[in-house]
Structures are given as structure tokens and as C-alpha cells.
Scaffold this active site. Structure first.
Site, PDB file in Angstrom:
ATOM      1  N   ALA A  42       0.833  -1.203   0.000  1.00  0.00           N
ATOM      2  CA  ALA A  42       0.000   0.000   0.000  1.00  0.00           C
ATOM      3  C   ALA A  42       0.871   1.259   0.000  1.00  0.00           C
ATOM      4  CB  ALA A  42      -0.920  -0.007   1.213  1.00  0.00           C
ATOM      5  N   TYR A  94       3.904   1.447  -1.125  1.00  0.00           N
ATOM      6  CA  TYR A  94       4.515   1.507  -2.454  1.00  0.00           C
ATOM      7  C   TYR A  94       3.528   2.144  -3.434  1.00  0.00           C
ATOM      8  CZ  TYR A  94       6.798   0.209  -6.778  1.00  0.00           C
ATOM      9  OH  TYR A  94       7.393   0.266  -7.994  1.00  0.00           O
ATOM     10  N   ASP A  95       2.299   1.638  -3.406  1.00  0.00           N
ATOM     11  CA  ASP A  95       1.277   2.148  -4.318  1.00  0.00           C
ATOM     12  C   ASP A  95       1.063   3.640  -4.155  1.00  0.00           C
ATOM     13  OD1 ASP A  95      -0.895  -0.771  -4.271  1.00  0.00           O
ATOM     14  OD2 ASP A  95       0.926  -0.274  -5.387  1.00  0.00           O
ATOM     15  N   SER A 149      27.725 -19.535 -27.982  1.00  0.00           N
ATOM     16  CA  SER A 149      27.132 -20.631 -27.217  1.00  0.00           C
ATOM     17  C   SER A 149      28.233 -21.295 -26.405  1.00  0.00           C
ATOM     18  CB  SER A 149      26.449 -21.619 -28.147  1.00  0.00           C
ATOM     19  OG  SER A 149      27.306 -21.916 -29.208  1.00  0.00           O
ATOM     20  N   LEU A 150      27.856 -22.270 -25.619  1.00  0.00           N
ATOM     21  CA  LEU A 150      28.812 -23.000 -24.791  1.00  0.00           C
ATOM     22  C   LEU A 150      28.938 -24.412 -25.325  1.00  0.00           C
ATOM     23  CD1 LEU A 150      27.412 -21.942 -21.305  1.00  0.00           C
ATOM     24  CD2 LEU A 150      29.652 -21.316 -22.201  1.00  0.00           C
ATOM     25  N   LYS A 202      23.369 -23.451 -14.929  1.00  0.00           N
ATOM     26  CA  LYS A 202      23.029 -23.161 -16.319  1.00  0.00           C
ATOM     27  C   LYS A 202      21.526 -22.970 -16.366  1.00  0.00           C
ATOM     28  CE  LYS A 202      23.856 -24.252 -21.096  1.00  0.00           C
ATOM     29  NZ  LYS A 202      22.528 -23.963 -21.619  1.00  0.00           N
ATOM     30  N   LYS A 224      33.489 -21.669 -15.632  1.00  0.00           N
ATOM     31  CA  LYS A 224      34.208 -20.620 -16.366  1.00  0.00           C
ATOM     32  C   LYS A 224      35.561 -20.403 -15.692  1.00  0.00           C
ATOM     33  CE  LYS A 224      29.852 -18.340 -17.452  1.00  0.00           C
ATOM     34  NZ  LYS A 224      28.923 -17.247 -17.172  1.00  0.00           N
ATOM     35  N   LYS A 266      26.116 -30.706 -18.529  1.00  0.00           N
ATOM     36  CA  LYS A 266      24.669 -30.886 -18.524  1.00  0.00           C
ATOM     37  C   LYS A 266      24.246 -32.015 -17.596  1.00  0.00           C
ATOM     38  CE  LYS A 266      22.419 -28.850 -21.439  1.00  0.00           C
ATOM     39  NZ  LYS A 266      22.419 -28.735 -22.878  1.00  0.00           N
ATOM     40  N   CYS A 316     -19.103 -39.978 -19.717  1.00  0.00           N
ATOM     41  CA  CYS A 316     -18.060 -40.226 -18.727  1.00  0.00           C
ATOM     42  C   CYS A 316     -17.796 -41.731 -18.605  1.00  0.00           C
ATOM     43  CB  CYS A 316     -18.487 -39.657 -17.379  1.00  0.00           C
ATOM     44  SG  CYS A 316     -17.368 -40.111 -16.044  1.00  0.00           S
TER      45      CYS A 316
HETATM   46  S1  IVH Z   1      27.802 -17.787 -20.378  1.00  0.00           S
HETATM   47  C1  IVH Z   1      30.512 -17.088 -23.954  1.00  0.00           C
HETATM   48  N1  IVH Z   1      26.517 -18.580 -18.214  1.00  0.00           N
HETATM   49  O1  IVH Z   1      23.674 -21.025 -22.276  1.00  0.00           O
HETATM   50  C2  IVH Z   1      29.621 -17.772 -22.995  1.00  0.00           C
HETATM   51  N2  IVH Z   1      25.487 -18.923 -20.319  1.00  0.00           N
HETATM   52  O2  IVH Z   1      25.062 -22.239 -24.727  1.00  0.00           O
HETATM   53  C3  IVH Z   1      28.312 -17.112 -22.911  1.00  0.00           C
HETATM   54  N3  IVH Z   1      23.286 -19.976 -20.194  1.00  0.00           N
HETATM   55  O3  IVH Z   1      22.593 -18.908 -24.714  1.00  0.00           O
HETATM   56  C4  IVH Z   1      27.338 -17.784 -22.049  1.00  0.00           C
HETATM   57  N4  IVH Z   1      23.214 -20.146 -17.998  1.00  0.00           N
HETATM   58  O4  IVH Z   1      21.629 -18.401 -22.506  1.00  0.00           O
HETATM   59  C5  IVH Z   1      26.507 -18.491 -19.560  1.00  0.00           C
HETATM   60  N5  IVH Z   1      25.488 -19.228 -16.226  1.00  0.00           N
HETATM   61  C6  IVH Z   1      25.477 -19.120 -17.560  1.00  0.00           C
HETATM   62  C7  IVH Z   1      24.393 -19.581 -18.324  1.00  0.00           C
HETATM   63  C8  IVH Z   1      24.440 -19.466 -19.710  1.00  0.00           C
HETATM   64  C9  IVH Z   1      22.565 -20.372 -19.132  1.00  0.00           C
HETATM   65  C10 IVH Z   1      22.870 -20.128 -21.599  1.00  0.00           C
HETATM   66  C11 IVH Z   1      22.947 -18.850 -22.367  1.00  0.00           C
HETATM   67  C12 IVH Z   1      23.490 -19.198 -23.714  1.00  0.00           C
HETATM   68  C13 IVH Z   1      23.703 -20.670 -23.634  1.00  0.00           C
HETATM   69  C14 IVH Z   1      25.054 -20.979 -24.196  1.00  0.00           C
END
Ligand code: IVH
Length: 676
Positions: free
Chosen positions: A36, A38-39, A84-85, A117, A290, A314, A408
């Protein structure tokens, strides 16, 4: 200060305050003021901005849903590609990843940052001089789509950041929290709209709405996991520290980010997070490793479209392929006929699955599932397994189409399908034994009344032998009655009676959920329990008052009101209470039991003896609600000296105005009420 300068200062202060409270609420999960309050701040800002349009600004908190609907999303080319990874599925692949890095960097032990992920959609956010300027999807990695207006509606995306880099790109994932996904599907179901298969699809659908208004209605959450191009102030030198930096800039960052060393550290993290997976508030499909030092990352570089310094480890696939042996129809608690796939047994997501849902008739058609088909089955977390897709190329010549029955299969009553609903329903109501059985199982389930041992086989017998008609009947049975049933020894009958006895002490939230009101799932039961605080207030609330509950719309409100207007349901509730079912009163945080339940008060001006907080506390203690602004829903305005515009509004709307004495009189009314 000139009048104008004062005004600008006031507008800026309001904007900052609102952003701060947004951040506390959505990012930190730690709100500092009531909804409230906040509103009322929000409305004050809206008022100033509409009276002085010359001070409007696209990064004002009022403008999150300001933009117009688009006919398409304009293309955006990424300054730094969104790559992508590479995936790793086995320990050997993780070991090889680490070895390559050690060899390239010529070091003994590598320090890694580990994180979930996320299973959502990658986006990049561009901040120019501290202001959110543009947001885009990943697209093909080089060119994405401009979804700025939709991202702007998300409260977890700051519109301004404290450090004014000339350019600052934040990368991360847009997702839907499990809880919000569940609520969305409850809503979709209530409206007879499409049920989303998983949070990822729901998030994707919501982000790509052409009208930002629709994105705003779906609760999406942004988690930051990296940075893109940066100009201006330099960033910390390690990834994990950059994540901490992003957190300080107001972004939501996973609390599961960890720094580890070597392969053993990586695998330890993998197994820890795997164990926590079901408890995380969002879906993940693996973890990401990473190299922590940014300088080392640069030395490692990229191969084709993926970095050498990172890998996605994965979790085991949760899909499996099997044969669809038959499609049967199951009659649910509210009469819904659900087509259920009978499958050749298949191991998926840690269990052997023999049944999977096909949701409804339209889904069967959309997937074109036919009896005899080869199908992919998925089991995500602890949700019901489902048929994801079929492989038409593998279809045998004698595959058969599914036909929804017109009557039924359990009670023979007519089956109807309302025009705007996806579900076909048995019209038998509680005459239908299937519905009665389901109602009892629902009542007894762990998350409801938690009657241990009252399973399907027992419920079948209790209903078929006409021993139990309503949940209240359960509390009337003794050991002897249960011991007569098949497969029940004296000991298990004794245990069951003890479990039924134990279930009498419950919570309001569980009780409401256990009643099996249509469209009221666990989350909604919790919301209304919190809002009303006691059952009588809920039972006597009309649809208008029900809709004051967070996340309760017209459809749910109508279901609840309809349920309690049914004399039969009230009778069952009375019987349950008479049997001794109880819960601690005043569980609600926002409201507790009291004679002012359902009444909304607005305070204005200075009261002679009570402070505003004291007055508010006393109103809430009596079950009332203190709100920040006057509307048609307001029951009383309590006015002290120097009242504000709320007073005028109350006069205009003809709302009862009280002074402090009048309020105290009303608060005292309790004894009188109870004697009535
Ligand atoms: S880093 C250069 N960190 O995975 C690396 N990606 O296959 C850039 N994703 O499309 C990605 N969780 O959407 C990174 N903790 C995370 C992630 C992540 C999910 C997804 C991201 C990307 C895909 C890469």
C-alpha cells in the site's frame, strides 16, 4: 529554490525511492515497505508526471509499461557476439576440458567460477551513461531482436545503474521462476487458455509478446551471468568478482555462484547443485564452469562459436523414447477428462514411467499423437511425466486416432466441453465416483491434510462400498470400520485412524487447499489464507473482496464465491470443524481474525492521540486493512487535523469519515459483535 527546482527534486526523490523499493522487493526478496505504501508513492509520482508532462522520462518507474505495441521486433546487431557453450556430459569430458586449459595456460591448478546453467533465454542489456538504453535477444548470436519495451517491464532489470559507464552491456538469462510458472498455468487453466509446457516456453512466449502490456502481466525474472562490451570504469579482474559487481549495480545474480579449484572442485559443485536442483526456485539444465581470471580467459580465446574458457556440464537427459500403447481418459477431481498415455515402461528422470499426460484433446491433435506411435516422454523434476512429441516417420500402419468419449467412462454422465475451455468435463459432479475419489485423495494428500496411508486403493474401496461420501465422513470412522476393508490389518487400520486424528491439527492454508475449490491451487490457497487470515472472513467475502487478494482475478474469485455459496460445501466444512479440525488463528500476515475483517481504512491528517502506526496496528489487529489511497473499495476514511486530498476524495465518493473517537468506538465494537 524555485518552485520548479523543488518539483524536479521531488520527482527525482520519488523515482529513486520507487527504484530502491523495487530492488528490495524483486531482487533482494526483502521488501522494506508495504504494498500500500509503495502504491501511494507510485501514484504520487504518476500524478506529478501527468500534471507536469515536461518532466516525463522513459526511465521513470512509471514508464515500465509505457511503450506501445509493436508489429515486429527490429533487428539489433551485437557489438560482441553472443556465443554458445560447448557441452560436457561425462566426467571424462570435464577432465579433458580442465587438462586442455592447464596445458594452454601452463599452470598446475586452475581456478574456476561455477554457476547454474539457467534454462531460459539469453538477452543482452545495454546501459548508456548509467541508463537502460536497449535490450535484445540472442538471435543467431550475431543479430538479435530488439525487445527493449518488454524487458523494461521486468522489475529485476534496473532502469538505471549507479556506475555511469559510457557503455555497459550486461548479459544474462530471462526466465520464469517455478512458482510464477505454476501460478501462470493455474491462471491459464482457469481461463481455459493454453497450458505452458515448461517455464522456458512460458518465458519465451512472454518475452516475445508484441504488446509489452502482456509481458508485464507475466512475471519474468532476469539473472545476470556476464558482461559484454564495457567502456569507462574498469571492471574487476575475476569473473566471480564481476558477478559481485553486477549485484552491487542492482542486478539479480544467482546465489549459487562458487569459486573452486581443479576437476575435483568442478565435480563436487556439479553433484552439490544436482542435489539441490529440485529446491532451486528456477529450472536449470546443468552447470557452467568458467575460468575465473578474465586475463586467462582472453589467453584461451575461442574455437568457432564457443569459448575455450567455459563449458556447460549438462544434467542427464530427462527425455526418453518409448511406445504409446493406448490413450485412456482419466476423470479428475473437478470432472476434467484428461487423455492419459499408457506407455511401454521407460526409465526417465530417475524413475520408470508407464503413464504420461497428454493434457487435453487439443494437445493430442496438436501433437498428432496416435495409438501405436513412438513418442518422446519427459519428466521434469517432480511434475507429472508428459508426452513431448511423436515421431510420425516411425508410425505403424495400424496406428489409431484418439476420440474423446461423449459420456463419462466412470459414471456415464454426459461429457461437455464449453466453448472457451480446453477441457472436456463430466457433468456428474459428486455423483461421479471418480470425482468423489479424487476429491478425497486431494483432501488427504501430503500438501493438503496430510493423512498418511490413505492411498488410492483404500479410497477406491471407501467410495465404492459407500462408506465415505465426503471428507468429513473420514473423521467418523473407527479402527473397526477400516479393519474390515481388504488388505487392512488391525495394525494398519490403527495407524490410519491415528493419521486421521493427527491431520486435525492443520493450517488454514492447507485446509483451504484441501477443500479442492476449482482454480485454487496451493499458491492461491496460501495467498487467500494470508489475505483473509481466517476462514469465516474468506467464506463471507464477496467477489470484490476476494479480488483484493494478490493474484486473485475474476475467474478465481468466482470459483471461490461459488464454492462457499453451495450449502453442501458449507455443511461439509461445519462437519469438519465439529470433528475437531483446527488451525492456529490469525495466521495471516496482512490480516488476522477480527470483527473488522474485510474492511478497508485510509488514514489522513494527524490524529489527536494515536500515531499513524498505532492506528494502523489497531485496525489490523481487528482484522481490517489500512490502505494508502482512497477508492470505491474504501470502507472508512479516518481523518485527523490537516487532512490531505484523501479527505476530499472520501467526500466525493461518499465514504464514511471517522475521527479518532469514531475509530476507537469501531475498534471496541468487538464485544458487541460477539454477543450478536
Ligand atoms: S555464459 C561465452 N553462463 O547457455 C559464454 N550462459 O550455450 C556465454 N546460459 O545462450 C554464455 N546459464 O543463454 C553463460 N550461467 C550461464 C548460463 C548461460 C545459461 C545459456 C545462455 C546461452 C547458452 C550458451
Amino acid at each position: 529554490m524555485t518552485e520548479q527546482a523543488t518539483l524536479i527534486k521531488q520527482i527525482n526523490e520519488l523515482r529513486q525511492a520507487l527504484e530502491l523499493h523495487n530492488h528490495r522487493y524483486y531482487v533482494l526478496d526483502d521488501p522494506a515497505i508495504s504494498d500500500a505504501e509503495y502504491d501511494s508513492l507510485f501514484r504520487e509520482l504518476q500524478r506529478l508526471e501527468s500534471e507536469h508532462p515536461e518532466f516525463a522520462s522513459p526511465d521513470s518507474p512509471t514508464q515500465r509499461v509505457g511503450a506501445k505495441a509493436l508489429s515486429e521486433f527490429p533487428p539489433v546487431s551485437h557489438r560482441i557476439p553472443m556465443l554458445s557453450l560447448n557441452n560436457a556430459f561425462t566426467e571424462a569430458e570435464v577432465t579433458a576440458f580442465d587438462r586442455r586449459i592447464r596445458e594452454t595456460l601452463e599452470i598446475e591448478i586452475v581456478e574456476y567460477a561455477c554457476e547454474p546453467k539457467f534454462d531460459g533465454l539469453a538477452v543482452t542489456l545495454t546501459y548508456e551513461n548509467g541508463r537502460f538504453a536497449q535490450g535484445a535477444t540472442r538471435g543467431d548470436g550475431y543479430n538479435g531482436e530488439d525487445v527493449t519495451a518488454n524487458l523494461r517491464t521486468m522489475q529485476t532489470i534496473p532502469l538505471r545503474v549507479p556506475t555511469s559507464h559510457a557503455l555497459f552491456e550486461v548479459r544474462g538469462e530471462v526466465l520464469m521462476l517455478k512458482r510464477d510458472f505454476q501460478k501462470l498455468n493455474e491462471k491459464q487453466q482457469a481461463r481455459g487458455d493454453k497450458i505452458f509446457v515448461n517455464p522456458r516456453n512460458a518465458a519465451a512466449g512472454s518475452l516475445r509478446q508484441l504488446d509489452p502490456k502482456f509481458t508485464a502481466e507475466r512475471r519474468l525474472t532476469f539473472f545476470a551471468y556476464g558482461v559484454g562490451a564495457v567502456e569507462g570504469t574498469a571492471l574487476p579482474e575475476k569473473h566471480a568478482e564481476q558477478m559481485e559487481y553486477l549485484r552491487q549495480q542492482g542486478f539479480k545474480v544467482s546465489s549459487e555462484v562458487r569459486v573452486v579449484e581443479g576437476v575435483s572442485g568442478l565435480l563436487g559443485y556439479y553433484s552439490d547443485l544436482g542435489n539441490q536442483r529440485a529446491q532451486l526456485p528456477y529450472e536449470i539444465d546443468g552447470v557452467v564452469y568458467k575460468v575465473n581470471h578474465v586475463e586467462q580467459q582472453a589467453r584461451l580465446g575461442f574455437v568457432s562459436r564457443a569459448p575455450r574458457f567455459a563449458v556447460a556440464h549438462k544434467f542427464a537427459a530427462e527425455e526418453a523414447v518409448t511406445t504409446l500403447l493406448d490413450i485412456e481418459v482419466q476423470v479428475g477431481r473437478t470432472g476434467t477428462l484428461t487423455p492419459v498415455a499408457r506407455l511401454a515402461p521407460v526409465f526417465v528422470g530417475g524413475v520408470t514411467v508407464t503413464n504420461a499426460t497428454l493434457h487435453n484433446e487439443d494437445e493430442v491433435r496438436r501433437k498428432d499423437a496416435r495409438i501405436g506411435d513412438t513418442v518422446a516422454v519427459r519428466r521434469a523434476g517432480d511434475v507429472i511425466p508428459e508426452v513431448v512429441r511423436v515421431f510420425p516417420d516411425l508410425r505403424p500402419a495400424n496406428a489409431r486416432e484418439f476420440v474423446m468419449p461423449t459420456h463419462c467412462p466412470v459414471c456415464g454422465s454426459a461429457v461437455i466441453r464449453l466453448e472457451d475451455e480446453a477441457a472436456a468435463r463430466c457433468t456428474g459432479g459428486l455423483y461421479c465416483p471418480a470425482q468423489r475419489k479424487q476429491a478425497l485423495l486431494h483432501f488427504a494428500q501430503r500438501r493438503a491434510m496430510d493423512i498418511d496411508g490413505l492411498g488410492e486403493k483404500l479410497v477406491d474401496q471407501l467410495v465404492e462400498n459407500q462408506i465415505v461420501h465426503t471428507p468429513a465422513d473420514l473423521y467418523k470412522l473407527g479402527i473397526a470400520a477400516f479393519a474390515e476393508l481388504e488388505r487392512m490389518a488391525d495394525k494398519s487400520a490403527g495407524n490410519l485412524v491415528a493419521a486421521i486424528e493427527k491431520s486435525k491439527r492443520t493450517t488454514l492454508q492447507r485446509f483451504i487447499y484441501a477443500l479442492g475449490i476449482r482454480n485454487v491451487g496451493e499458491a492461491t490457497a496460501k495467498d487467500v489464507a494470508l489475505h483473509f487470515g481466517n476462514l469465516d472472513a474468506l467464506m463471507s467475502a464477496d467477489e470484490i473482496h476476494l479480488m483484493e487478494t494478490h493474484d486473485v482475478g475474476p475467474v478465481v474469485a468466482a470459483s471461490i464465491a461459488q464454492f462457499f455459496s453451495e450449502p453442501h460445501n458449507r455443511e461439509v466444512i461445519e462437519q469438519l470443524r465439529a470433528a475437531g479440525v483446527t488451525w492456529p488463528e490469525g495466521e495471516g500476515k496482512k490480516r488476522v481474525a477480527g470483527h473488522l475483517a474485510g474492511k478497508t481504512f485510509v488514514l489522513t491528517g494527524t490524529l489527536p492521540t494515536l500515531s499513524r502506526d498505532e492506528a494502523k496496528q489497531q485496525i489490523e489487529a481487528a482484522g481490517g486493512k489500512a490502505s494508502g489511497s482512497v477508492s470505491k473499495k474504501t470502507d472508512y476514511v479516518v481523518a485527523g487535523s490537516d487532512p490531505g486530498s484523501k479527505y476530499d476524495k472520501a467526500v466525493e465518493l461518499g465514504i464514511t469519515i471517522l475521527d479518532e473517537a469514531g475509530l476507537l468506538e469501531l475498534l471496541k465494537g468487538k464485544e458487541n459483535d460477539e454477543n450478536n
